[in-house]
Structure formats: structure tokens, C-alpha cells
Design an enzyme around this catalytic site. Structure first.
Site, PDB file in Angstrom:
ATOM      1  N   CYS A  88       0.870  -1.177   0.000  1.00 38.13           N
ATOM      2  CA  CYS A  88       0.000   0.000   0.000  1.00 38.13           C
ATOM      3  C   CYS A  88       0.902   1.221   0.000  1.00 38.13           C
ATOM      4  O   CYS A  88       2.090   1.117   0.287  1.00 38.13           O
ATOM      5  CB  CYS A  88      -0.901   0.003   1.231  1.00 38.13           C
ATOM      6  SG  CYS A  88      -2.293   1.154   1.088  1.00 38.13           S
ATOM      7  N   LYS A  98     -12.419  -4.848   2.404  1.00 42.56           N
ATOM      8  CA  LYS A  98     -11.836  -3.973   3.421  1.00 42.56           C
ATOM      9  C   LYS A  98     -12.696  -2.726   3.521  1.00 42.56           C
ATOM     10  O   LYS A  98     -12.841  -1.970   2.562  1.00 42.56           O
ATOM     11  CB  LYS A  98     -10.412  -3.597   3.029  1.00 42.56           C
ATOM     12  CG  LYS A  98      -9.798  -2.540   3.934  1.00 42.56           C
ATOM     13  CD  LYS A  98      -8.333  -2.295   3.629  1.00 42.56           C
ATOM     14  CE  LYS A  98      -7.785  -1.175   4.516  1.00 42.56           C
ATOM     15  NZ  LYS A  98      -6.359  -0.953   4.308  1.00 42.56           N
ATOM     16  N   LYS A 118     -11.885  -7.512   6.392  1.00 47.33           N
ATOM     17  CA  LYS A 118     -11.250  -6.626   7.359  1.00 47.33           C
ATOM     18  C   LYS A 118     -12.133  -5.415   7.601  1.00 47.33           C
ATOM     19  O   LYS A 118     -12.611  -4.838   6.617  1.00 47.33           O
ATOM     20  CB  LYS A 118      -9.901  -6.194   6.791  1.00 47.33           C
ATOM     21  CG  LYS A 118      -9.162  -5.173   7.607  1.00 47.33           C
ATOM     22  CD  LYS A 118      -7.936  -4.698   6.880  1.00 47.33           C
ATOM     23  CE  LYS A 118      -7.345  -3.563   7.700  1.00 47.33           C
ATOM     24  NZ  LYS A 118      -6.376  -2.803   6.994  1.00 47.33           N
ATOM     25  N   SER A 145      -6.249  -3.277  14.521  1.00 47.57           N
ATOM     26  CA  SER A 145      -5.640  -2.556  15.637  1.00 47.57           C
ATOM     27  C   SER A 145      -6.662  -2.051  16.655  1.00 47.57           C
ATOM     28  O   SER A 145      -6.433  -2.126  17.860  1.00 47.57           O
ATOM     29  CB  SER A 145      -4.806  -1.392  15.100  1.00 47.57           C
ATOM     30  OG  SER A 145      -5.612  -0.483  14.360  1.00 47.57           O
TER      31      SER A 145
HETATM   32  C1  PBG Z   1      -3.158   0.269   4.748  1.00 47.65           C
HETATM   33  C2  PBG Z   1      -3.556  -0.561   5.900  1.00 47.65           C
HETATM   34  C3  PBG Z   1      -4.249  -0.159   7.032  1.00 47.65           C
HETATM   35  C4  PBG Z   1      -4.361  -1.284   7.851  1.00 47.65           C
HETATM   36  C5  PBG Z   1      -3.726  -2.326   7.207  1.00 47.65           C
HETATM   37  N1  PBG Z   1      -3.257  -1.875   5.980  1.00 47.65           N
HETATM   38  C6  PBG Z   1      -4.715   1.182   7.429  1.00 47.65           C
HETATM   39  C7  PBG Z   1      -5.741   1.863   6.669  1.00 47.65           C
HETATM   40  O1  PBG Z   1      -6.348   1.351   5.734  1.00 47.65           O
HETATM   41  O2  PBG Z   1      -5.943   3.033   7.020  1.00 47.65           O
HETATM   42  C8  PBG Z   1      -5.039  -1.306   9.180  1.00 47.65           C
HETATM   43  C9  PBG Z   1      -4.686  -2.451  10.066  1.00 47.65           C
HETATM   44  C10 PBG Z   1      -5.116  -2.282  11.474  1.00 47.65           C
HETATM   45  O3  PBG Z   1      -5.859  -1.359  11.848  1.00 47.65           O
HETATM   46  O4  PBG Z   1      -4.685  -3.118  12.270  1.00 47.65           O
HETATM   47  N2  PBG Z   1      -1.786   0.169   4.493  1.00 47.65           N
END
Ligand code: PBG
Length: 330
Positions: A121, A196, A249, A275
Site C-alpha cells: 500500500c 476492506k 477486514k 488494531s
Molecule cells: C493500509 C492498511 C491499514 C491497515 C492495514 N493496511 C490502514 C488503513 O487502511 O488506514 C489497518 C490495520 C489495522 O488497523 O490493524 N496500508
């Protein structure tokens, strides 16, 4: 004779042994993937305020953490990079000497049995914090695809076993598959973050990675969490484009999405216990309001029961330890 008193479901709940025999969902460490935040340097272990117990690691520290996980029976890690500098295009994402690339090399050399996945990403790497190139205030889908492909190829050349695009651009799976194959890397698998959602549950991650968007939000590319049918379309499209495994997710507010995906698709399904889900458990446990060990095993069991084959979780190391100590019956 049917029903009570001939039928008593309590009979098989009377001992740990009979509960073990009839347990429908078995949790084991080989379903876990541990997320690592990695940065360049040596001997770096930086605590992350919003994710107690998770550190930003330099490659050598990632090796030590990977060895510990391997010895606990956890088969895989997924790497997120913390860059040294950010720019408009997120160019450190495909720097062959970047933190992710260095850590992949170190892990493949020193912990050969560990499967290494990388998050693909741009948000950690861009100055504006969005997951792609911004043009006229919007993330430009098609201009972003070659950059994601470059990052994935760079990770794969360093030795990544699996690349995991989390950007939610349309067409990224086929762009990445095409680039990997063109570079003679046909054995590198793609785990697509397919369903996602734009979620408040990513807050602690964005603090850990310094990746909160500087303007706007991610609703123009991440899914609307209200849409289960659309989630199925995302998964179907990613599989058509060549994804080897797909992901839902976040996990906890989306168990129905995991369950429906399990019923519809034969491909491996991952769930990301994100998270915010981890941070909520940590905060309540830190206050003495819940029993962390039991809550975590119950949560992970629920995610697997819903239909996930494997779970990305910040609790991987602790949960693996707790399972070794007797799991839910301890
Ligand atoms: C984007 C990405 C995110 C997460 C994983 N890959 C953040 C987002 O989309 O803002 C979130 C993972 C988590 O909250 O544990 N690189």
C-alpha cells in the site's frame, strides 16, 4: 423418545475431556499471522502508545521476534513499513533498500521456516497519507496501479512469499499478478485485502504507521461497511484477477461477511483482527474490567467459527502461548 429428559445437552459438557472431543472449532497457533511494523536501523524496538505490547522493530529485532513466533508454532508474519521519508508518490515503497525489503531478506535468511507476507500500500509512504496518487483532490485509481505493482515486485525480489495489497484500488490484483509474472516471480502468492471497509477500527494502526490521511478520508476507495453483497463482488473480482487468498477486514463487526464468504468461495479466507479491536481489549484488560486471556481466545475462536482459515492478529504471540498452556480450558 425425543426431547427432554432423554436428551440432555449438558451431558457432554461435564468434563474438559468431553468438551475437547466435541469442540467444533479448534484454535491453534498455525492459524495466526503476526503483524510487524518495521523500520531501518539496528537494535530498534519502539513502543507504540496505541498498541501496548506491539513495537516498531528494526530488521534484526524482527528476526528475534520471528524466531520466537516460529518456536510458538505461528507460521507467518506480515510486514508494514515505516519509511524514512514520505513524498507525493510514496516512492520509498519500492526502494529495494527500504525497511520492508531489508526485513524480508533478514527473516528469510535467519528464520527460513517462517512465511513472510508484506502489506502492499502507499499510505505509509505518501506525504498526504492516501493509498494512491492524488490528482485534483482524488485518489487516481489507474495511475496508482503501476506503483503498487512496483512495490509488490520489490518485496517479492527481496524474498517475500506473499504480497498483500491493502489499497482497495480496482484492478490492483491483476496489475500485481501481471508484474510478478513478467518479472519471473510466478510462485509469489497474492493475499488480497478484498472486503476492506472504511473503518474507525484502524485508528491505532494509523498512529503506529503515521499514516492518517492529511485531508479527507478513505471512503472513496475503501468499502462502505454496510454492504455485504458488495463485499462478495469484491472477493469474486479479486479471485478472478488471480488472488490466491482473500481477506475480510476488520473482523469483529464483519463476522457475517466472513461467514457468507466461507459459504460462497472455496479459496482460503483470512480475517484481520485489526488494531482497534486489539486496543479495545488492551484498554479494558488494563483497567481490570475483562480477563484478557479468555476474551482473546473467545474472539479468535469466533472469527475462526465464522469461517476464517487464518487470522491476522496483534495477539498472535500471546494467544499462541496461552494455547500452549491449555487454551480455553486452562
Ligand atoms: C493500509 C492498511 C491499514 C491497515 C492495514 N493496511 C490502514 C488503513 O487502511 O488506514 C489497518 C490495520 C489495522 O488497523 O490493524 N496500508
Amino acid at each position: 423418545m425425543t426431547g427432554f429428559p432423554a436428551v440432555r445437552l449438558r451431558r457432554l459438557r461435564r468434563s474438559p475431556a468431553s468438551r475437547a472431543l466435541v469442540r467444533e472449532t479448534r484454535l491453534s497457533p498455525d492459524r495466526f499471522v503476526a503483524p510487524f511494523f518495521v523500520r531501518r536501523g539496528r537494535g530498534v524496538r519502539e513502543a507504540i502508545g496505541s498498541l501496548p505490547g506491539v513495537d516498531r522493530l528494526s530488521p534484526d529485532e524482527a528476526v528475534a521476534a520471528g524466531q520466537e513466533l516460529r518456536s510458538l508454532g505461528v507460521p507467518a508474519v506480515i510486514l508494514f513499513g515505516i519509511p524514512e521519508r514520505k513524498d507525493e508518490n510514496g516512492s520509498e515503497a519500492w526502494d529495494d533498500a527500504g525497511a520492508v525489503q531489508e526485513t524480508v531478506r533478514a527473516l528469510k535468511q535467519s528464520v527460513p521456516g517462517l512465511l513472510v507476507m508484506t502489506d502492499v500500500c502507499l499510505d505509509e509512504y505518501t506525504s498526504h497519507g492516501h493509498c494512491g496518487i492524488v490528482r485534483d483532490g482524488e485518489v487516481d485509481n489507474d495511475a496508482t496501479l503501476p506503483l503498487l505493482a512496483k512495490a509488490a515486485v520489490s518485496h517479492a525480489r527481496a524474498g517475500a512469499d506473499v504480497v498483500a495489497p491493502s489499497d482497495m484500488m480496482d484492478g490492483r490484483v491483476s496489475a500485481i499478478r501481471g508484474a510478478l509474472d513478467a518479472e519471473s516471480l510466478p510462485g509469489v502468492a497474492i493475499l488480497a485485502y478484498s472486503a476492506k471497509s472504511a473503518s474507525a477500527f484502524y485508528g491505532p494502526f494509523r498512529e503506529a504507521a503515521g499514516s492518517a490521511p492529511k485531508f479527507g478520508d478513505r471512503r472513496g476507495y475503501q468499502m462502505d461497511g454496510a454492504n455485504r453483497r458488495e463485499a462478495m463482488r469484491e472477493i469474486a473480482l479479486d479471485l478472478e484477477e488471480g488472488a490466491d487468498a482473500v481477506m475480510v477486514k476488520p473482523a469483529l463487526a464483519y463476522l457475517d461477511v466472513i461467514h457468507e464468504a466461507r459459504g460462497r468461495f472455496d479459496a482460503p479466507i483470512a480475517a484481520y483482527n485489526v488494531s482497534g479491536e486489539y486496543a479495545m481489549v488492551k484498554a479494558a484488560a488494563g483497567n481490570g474490567w475483562i480477563d484478557e486471556r479468555r476474551i482473546v481466545l473467545e474472539i479468535l475462536t469466533g472469527i475462526v467459527r465464522a469461517g476464517a482459515d487464518f487470522v491476522l492478529t496483534y495477539h498472535a504471540r500471546d494467544a499462541a502461548r496461552w494455547l500452549a498452556e491449555g487454551g480455553l480450558e486452562a
